[in-house]
Scaffold this motif. Sequence first.
Motif, short mmCIF file in Angstrom:
data_model
loop_
_atom_site.label_atom_id
_atom_site.label_comp_id
_atom_site.label_asym_id
_atom_site.label_seq_id
_atom_site.Cartn_x
_atom_site.Cartn_y
_atom_site.Cartn_z
N ILE A 103 0.85 -1.19 0.00
CA ILE A 103 0.00 0.00 0.00
C ILE A 103 0.88 1.24 0.00
CG2 ILE A 103 -1.53 1.39 1.43
CD1 ILE A 103 -3.16 -0.88 1.93
N ASP A 104 1.94 1.20 0.82
CA ASP A 104 2.78 2.38 0.98
C ASP A 104 4.19 1.95 1.35
OD1 ASP A 104 3.29 5.13 1.13
OD2 ASP A 104 2.84 5.20 3.26
N TYR A 105 5.17 2.59 0.77
CA TYR A 105 6.56 2.38 1.16
C TYR A 105 7.22 3.75 1.20
CZ TYR A 105 11.41 1.00 1.34
OH TYR A 105 12.71 0.86 1.75
N SER A 106 7.95 4.02 2.27
CA SER A 106 8.64 5.31 2.34
C SER A 106 10.00 5.13 3.00
CB SER A 106 7.82 6.35 3.11
OG SER A 106 7.69 5.97 4.46
N GLU A 107 10.91 6.00 2.62
CA GLU A 107 12.25 6.04 3.21
C GLU A 107 12.52 7.46 3.67
OE1 GLU A 107 14.46 2.52 0.65
OE2 GLU A 107 15.12 4.58 0.34
N ARG A 108 13.12 7.59 4.85
CA ARG A 108 13.54 8.88 5.39
C ARG A 108 15.03 8.75 5.66
NH1 ARG A 108 9.23 7.00 7.03
NH2 ARG A 108 9.96 5.99 8.91
N TYR A 109 15.80 9.62 5.07
CA TYR A 109 17.25 9.54 5.19
C TYR A 109 17.72 10.52 6.26
CZ TYR A 109 16.18 7.63 0.63
OH TYR A 109 15.61 6.92 -0.40
N PHE A 118 12.91 3.28 7.19
CA PHE A 118 11.91 2.96 6.19
C PHE A 118 10.60 2.59 6.88
CE2 PHE A 118 13.43 -1.25 7.26
CZ PHE A 118 12.30 -2.06 7.16
N SER A 119 9.51 2.73 6.15
CA SER A 119 8.23 2.20 6.64
C SER A 119 7.53 1.54 5.46
CB SER A 119 7.37 3.29 7.28
OG SER A 119 6.94 4.21 6.32
N LEU A 120 6.84 0.46 5.78
CA LEU A 120 6.19 -0.36 4.78
C LEU A 120 4.80 -0.70 5.27
CD1 LEU A 120 6.43 -2.28 2.23
CD2 LEU A 120 7.34 -3.99 3.81
N VAL A 121 3.81 -0.54 4.40
CA VAL A 121 2.44 -0.91 4.72
C VAL A 121 1.99 -1.92 3.68
CG1 VAL A 121 0.08 -0.10 5.08
CG2 VAL A 121 2.00 1.38 5.69
N LEU A 122 1.60 -3.10 4.16
CA LEU A 122 1.18 -4.20 3.29
C LEU A 122 -0.27 -4.55 3.59
CD1 LEU A 122 4.26 -6.52 3.88
CD2 LEU A 122 3.89 -5.01 1.93
N ARG A 123 -0.98 -5.04 2.58
CA ARG A 123 -2.35 -5.47 2.81
C ARG A 123 -2.62 -6.77 2.06
NH1 ARG A 123 -6.47 -0.95 2.74
NH2 ARG A 123 -5.63 -0.79 4.82
N GLN A 124 -3.40 -7.64 2.71
CA GLN A 124 -3.82 -8.89 2.09
C GLN A 124 -4.92 -8.59 1.07
OE1 GLN A 124 -2.74 -11.88 2.12
NE2 GLN A 124 -4.38 -13.33 1.89
N LYS A 125 -4.88 -9.25 -0.07
CA LYS A 125 -5.91 -9.09 -1.09
C LYS A 125 -7.27 -9.42 -0.47
CE LYS A 125 -6.77 -10.39 -5.85
NZ LYS A 125 -6.44 -11.35 -6.91
#
Length: 142
Positions: A103-109, A118-125
């Motif tokens: 759903i969302d992936y972000s990186e902050r340096y 980093f942050s990652l948001v995943l969702r099941q179909k």
Amino acid sequence: MGFRLSVKGKENIDLGSEMIQSVHVDVCTPTDSMAKSSNVNATIFISGKLISNTMIKQDETLKLFNWSLVPAQNAEAYRDVTIKVIAADNVFRIVHFPNTFVIDYSERYNDHIGVGEFSLVLRQKADKIPDITADGGQKLDG
């Protein structure tokens, strides 16, 4: 406490406790439901440290970044994801989402923690919610 993320697909992705700082698994229905709803979504939120690829063999977060860019029409957008929560050399929880998309992936340096975060948001179909499994209470194997 530690975490392991395993993503299986055309290209496998494996992140361990040296990178993952937190995991949040959320199974939710609409807040206005008056009975058990069939409108359920299951989401995994992961955050962690970006580590320079000179410090590790492969840049697994780069693989996450590239997965997030796969278009919805491509079957490779959906992958098999397993999260292990480890405490005191035991697997406290194993959560398996077999048809997951980003759903969302972000990186902050920054220069405070490795290279950044980093942050990652995943969702099941949605039509595969019944395929999610959770287990636990196992000895950690190698």
